[in-house]
Scaffold this active site. Structure first.
Site, PDB file in Angstrom:
ATOM      1  N   LYS A 194     -11.301  -3.520  19.156  1.00  0.00           N
ATOM      2  CA  LYS A 194      -9.946  -3.959  19.535  1.00  0.00           C
ATOM      3  C   LYS A 194      -9.624  -3.625  20.992  1.00  0.00           C
ATOM      4  CE  LYS A 194      -8.234  -3.756  14.783  1.00  0.00           C
ATOM      5  NZ  LYS A 194      -7.089  -3.763  13.889  1.00  0.00           N
TER       6      LYS A 194
ATOM      7  N   ASN B 228       0.851  -1.197   0.000  1.00  0.00           N
ATOM      8  CA  ASN B 228       0.000   0.000   0.000  1.00  0.00           C
ATOM      9  C   ASN B 228       0.881   1.239   0.000  1.00  0.00           C
ATOM     10  OD1 ASN B 228       0.494   0.865   2.858  1.00  0.00           O
ATOM     11  ND2 ASN B 228      -0.350  -1.177   3.226  1.00  0.00           N
TER      12      ASN B 228
ATOM     13  N   LYS C  38       9.055 -16.372 -10.761  1.00  0.00           N
ATOM     14  CA  LYS C  38       8.218 -15.342 -11.379  1.00  0.00           C
ATOM     15  C   LYS C  38       7.115 -16.053 -12.182  1.00  0.00           C
ATOM     16  CE  LYS C  38       8.365 -11.463 -14.507  1.00  0.00           C
ATOM     17  NZ  LYS C  38       9.013 -10.919 -15.681  1.00  0.00           N
TER      18      LYS C  38
HETATM   19  O1  PMT Z   1       2.886   6.040   6.591  1.00  0.00           O
HETATM   20  P1  PMT Z   1       2.245   7.357   6.211  1.00  0.00           P
HETATM   21  O2  PMT Z   1       2.349   7.638   4.722  1.00  0.00           O
HETATM   22  O3  PMT Z   1       2.762   8.494   7.044  1.00  0.00           O
HETATM   23  O4  PMT Z   1       0.672   7.223   6.503  1.00  0.00           O
HETATM   24  C1  PMT Z   1       0.236   7.094   7.818  1.00  0.00           C
HETATM   25  C2  PMT Z   1      -0.988   6.160   7.901  1.00  0.00           C
HETATM   26  C3  PMT Z   1      -2.122   6.733   7.092  1.00  0.00           C
HETATM   27  C4  PMT Z   1      -0.634   4.748   7.410  1.00  0.00           C
HETATM   28  C5  PMT Z   1      -1.363   6.103   9.426  1.00  0.00           C
HETATM   29  O5  PMT Z   1      -1.662   7.410   9.870  1.00  0.00           O
HETATM   30  C6  PMT Z   1      -2.539   5.192   9.680  1.00  0.00           C
HETATM   31  O6  PMT Z   1      -3.701   5.602   9.625  1.00  0.00           O
HETATM   32  N1  PMT Z   1      -2.274   3.879   9.969  1.00  0.00           N
HETATM   33  C7  PMT Z   1      -3.305   2.853  10.150  1.00  0.00           C
HETATM   34  C8  PMT Z   1      -3.772   2.379   8.812  1.00  0.00           C
HETATM   35  C9  PMT Z   1      -5.088   1.589   8.860  1.00  0.00           C
HETATM   36  O7  PMT Z   1      -6.067   1.962   8.335  1.00  0.00           O
HETATM   37  O8  PMT Z   1      -5.080   0.595   9.589  1.00  0.00           O
HETATM   38  P2  PMT Z   1      -6.395  -0.395   9.746  1.00  0.00           P
HETATM   39  O9  PMT Z   1      -7.648   0.336   9.841  1.00  0.00           O
HETATM   40  O10 PMT Z   1      -6.226  -1.423   8.708  1.00  0.00           O
HETATM   41  O11 PMT Z   1      -6.032  -0.969  11.148  1.00  0.00           O
HETATM   42  C10 PMT Z   1      -6.405  -0.396  12.386  1.00  0.00           C
HETATM   43  C11 PMT Z   1      -5.278  -0.580  13.359  1.00  0.00           C
HETATM   44  O12 PMT Z   1      -4.929  -1.962  13.488  1.00  0.00           O
HETATM   45  C12 PMT Z   1      -4.000   0.131  12.964  1.00  0.00           C
HETATM   46  O13 PMT Z   1      -3.434   0.616  14.153  1.00  0.00           O
HETATM   47  C13 PMT Z   1      -3.155  -0.984  12.361  1.00  0.00           C
HETATM   48  O14 PMT Z   1      -1.757  -0.730  12.555  1.00  0.00           O
HETATM   49  C14 PMT Z   1      -3.594  -2.203  13.139  1.00  0.00           C
HETATM   50  N2  PMT Z   1      -3.550  -3.467  12.368  1.00  0.00           N
HETATM   51  C15 PMT Z   1      -4.315  -3.631  11.270  1.00  0.00           C
HETATM   52  C16 PMT Z   1      -4.322  -4.839  10.597  1.00  0.00           C
HETATM   53  C17 PMT Z   1      -3.475  -5.877  11.044  1.00  0.00           C
HETATM   54  N3  PMT Z   1      -3.422  -7.020  10.413  1.00  0.00           N
HETATM   55  N4  PMT Z   1      -2.700  -5.671  12.124  1.00  0.00           N
HETATM   56  C18 PMT Z   1      -2.729  -4.487  12.789  1.00  0.00           C
HETATM   57  O15 PMT Z   1      -2.000  -4.322  13.762  1.00  0.00           O
END
Ligand code: PMT
Length: 400
Positions: A341, A210, A289
């Site tokens: 969570k 991503n 590949k």
């Molecule tokens: O890296 P940058 O370009 O500066 O951008 C920052 C960001 C937009 C990535 C950051 O600010 C942000 O929002 N990160 C979370 C991204 C997200 O949408 O995560 P999520 O909604 O998929 O997950 C929610 C939370 O669970 C997050 O804290 C994530 O780290 C965590 N998670 C999610 C999925 C997973 N399998 N394991 C996790 O730990």
């Protein structure tokens, strides 16, 4: 990073080719609102003229112990009396040796010996001088004496050699100074941060990833360091330089990140999950590949572990902070995530504004409600977030 607006800094220059960079350092400190007084050794004047620094600082530059422009004729004491810090950049091997032994035979060394404020030095010298046993001893002595050593860095040197001894860049010294003045809200705490994207291989060269740049997560790691925490940064692939004071663990896939978090979570006080972790990985990645064909291809995806949910579900979890990037119904979806969570705090941001950008806007959601952090550089938001975390952490520490 903390604000250095209004801080009174004595900037000392000693003899070294890096002295030309000190003009830029002076400019940056002034742009940040610091009040800078320059003092130079005679050797420094051989590399850059006092007139240059005088023009840039708008103040007389002092080079001589007996300078009659100081009212009391006590320049060697008076010039440092009202200062918040002395920063010597560049600091030559000779000057470092001098202050390690308390020698005071010129204005700058006397000011260092007679100071009441903190002293920070940015060494700059040839790599062999830096590696010399006497220099090593002198640096260790200064560290024992509570002097902060900034750098040096490794790289090309003016003498044509390559190695350790280059002065840090002005921006890095200014950053270190801002960090030095940051309130130590997380002193003694251990903070684990995840950052960046993950990369899920499909075959030997292709994968699912991503657009997360890691900027937000790295800024959080830096802000926690500045607040006095011991920081471990677990990061997916990014183009960023990790904060040097953090323990850095580079990973590729979500499952690598999960394994790294499991390895490092013991003893963690605060877990900040900034990473944009892929929700799925290819169920059957190919080691080779995959050959192109004219037919449709179906990719089977298997879910990845939820790292944050796992940490928050530990019998004695650290204080867990989640992030949520949403494209619609920001606060509603983010609050749902926080409750699902079981997180004491979650930072919500709009995906289209947050990912990859230098600036962002956050809505912090906790049991007390919502707190908006208006648009600002990610470094500033990270500081504000860390201050909020420190407040909640202290408030809830008795309950954990
Ligand atoms: O890296 P940058 O370009 O500066 O951008 C920052 C960001 C937009 C990535 C950051 O600010 C942000 O929002 N990160 C979370 C991204 C997200 O949408 O995560 P999520 O909604 O998929 O997950 C929610 C939370 O669970 C997050 O804290 C994530 O780290 C965590 N998670 C999610 C999925 C997973 N399998 N394991 C996790 O730990």
């Amino acid at each position: 990073m903390a604000d250095i607006k209004g801080k009174r800094i004595l900037l000392g220059l000693t003899g070294g080719i890096a002295a030309y960079k000190s003009a830029e350092l002076l400019r940056q400190l002034q742009q940040d609102g610091a009040d800078v007084q320059v003092v130079m050794t005679q050797a420094a004047c051989g590399f850059i003229t006092p007139a240059t620094l005088q023009a840039l600082s708008g103040k007389p530059v002092f080079t001589d112990m007996w300078d009659a422009r100081v009212a009391s004729n006590m320049a060697h004491i008076e010039l440092s009396r009202d200062k918040d810090a002395i920063v010597v950049a560049p600091a030559s091997a000779d000057f470092i040796a001098k202050i390690a032994h308390g020698l005071a035979d010129d204005l700058l060394s006397t000011l260092c010996v007679a100071r009441e404020c903190p002293l920070l030095v940015a060494p700059a010298m040839n790599r062999q001088m830096w590696e010399n046993a006497a220099t090593r001893r002198n640096i260790e002595q200064l560290q024992r004496d509570g002097v902060t050593i900034l750098g040096p860095a490794s790289g090309d040197q003016a003498c044509g050699e390559v190695g350790m001894g280059r002065m840090l860049e002005p921006e890095e010294i200014a950053d270190a100074l801002r960090a030095f003045f940051a309130p130590k809200l997380l002193a003694g705490r251990r903070v684990l941060v995840t950052a960046g994207p993950t990369f899920e291989a499909i075959d030997a060269v292709r994968g699912i990833t991503n657009l997360s740049s890691g900027k937000m997560g790295y800024a959080v790691a830096q802000a926690a360091l500045d607040a006095g925490a011991q920081v471990t940064l677990v990061s997916g692939p990014t183009a960023l330089k990790a904060p040097p004071a953090a323990k850095f663990v580079g990973v590729t896939s979500a499952r690598d990140m999960f394994a790294a978090v499991k390895r490092h979570v013991a003893g963690t006080d605060i877990f900040v999950s900034v990473a944009a972790v892929a929700d799925y990985h290819a169920a059957n990645p190919s080691r080779r590949k995959i050959k192109k064909s004219d037919r449709n291809v179906t990719l089977e995806l298997a879910p990845n572990p939820d790292i944050l949910a796992w940490v928050a579900g530990l019998p004695k979890p650290p204080f867990c902070v989640g992030f949520a990037a949403e494209s619609e119904k920001l606060e509603q979806y983010a609050e749902d995530k926080r409750r699902r969570k079981k997180l004491p705090l979650l930072a919500a941001n709009r995906v289209q504004e947050a990912v990859g950008a230098d600036e962002n806007e956050l809505v912090l959601l906790d049991d007390g409600g919502r707190h908006v952090l208006p648009r600002a550089p990610k470094s500033v938001l990270a500081q504000q977030l860390v201050a909020h975390i420190a407040k909640l952490y202290e408030r809830t520490s008795g309950k954990r």
